[in-house]
Write an enzyme that holds these catalytic residues in place. Structure first.
Site: not given
Length: 213
Positions: A140, A122
């Site tokens: 996310d 991420k």
């Protein structure tokens, strides 16, 4: 039931129309600042991170300086973002690795970025997409929730969700779509009591269709 290509195309067109200026909400001037800010954003709002990073970057303007900064001082600098001991430790270790292995620079590939302490896919995708213009899907909490609700994925593991979305989204839009879904998650498709009756993609959304019935 998986969405048809036509449904996905309508959703992507609507998202682009409603969030044409969506972008990374972390303040940064260079790849190093973005990397540090993204590490600090874990389980913390971007607004709080943006209030915290000016003092951090004034004290530590580069990975080389950060690597030499005492850990206790770093902890106090990043304390407002929560989990500050672990974040400070990771930032210091990542900075040391950048100095030792990458000439004091933020690496520009996924394979190298995820070697840095505190950096998973991420964070790496945030840096790649926004600092180096390398498309990346940022999974996310908002992207995960919306993708599951829409019907783009049934996975719960972020890496598997990322792979599903990479197979659905046009590559050139990976970074922008990530930010657009984050904006949508903050505005309408919130975790609790999503505002489905106001949502422009509700007719094509698995979750939204059930909510409106």
């Amino acid at each position: 039931m998986p969405l048809s290509p036509e449904q996905t195309a309508r959703i992507l067109e609507a998202i682009e129309a409603h969030y044409p200026t969506a972008r990374c909400s972390l303040d940064f001037k260079n790849p190093y600042q973005l990397l540090a800010a993204t590490v600090l954003s874990a389980q913390c709002t971007d607004e709080r991170v943006n209030l915290t990073t000016p003092a951090l970057f004034a004290r530590c303007p580069s990975p080389a300086v950060l690597a030499q900064t005492p850990l206790a001082e770093l902890e106090q600098l990043v304390r407002p973002t929560g989990f500050f001991r672990n974040k400070a430790k990771n930032l210091k270790a990542a900075a040391g690795m950048m100095v030792a292995r990458f000439n004091g620079q933020v690496p520009q590939t996924m394979e190298e970025l995820i070697q840095l302490p505190g950096v998973a896919r991420k964070t790496a995708n945030v840096v790649l997409g926004n600092a180096f213009d390398t498309p990346g899907v940022v999974v996310d909490t908002h992207v995960r929730r919306i993708s599951q609700r829409i019907g783009w994925t049934k996975q719960t593991d972020p890496d598997k969700i990322e792979r599903d979305l990479m197979n659905i989204w046009p590559r050139e839009r990976w970074t922008r779509l990530s930010h657009q879904l984050i904006a949508h998650g903050r505005l309408l498709c919130v975790a609790r009591k999503p505002r489905c009756s106001e949502c422009f993609i509700q007719p094509d959304c698995d979750f939204g269709k059930k909510e409106i019935l």
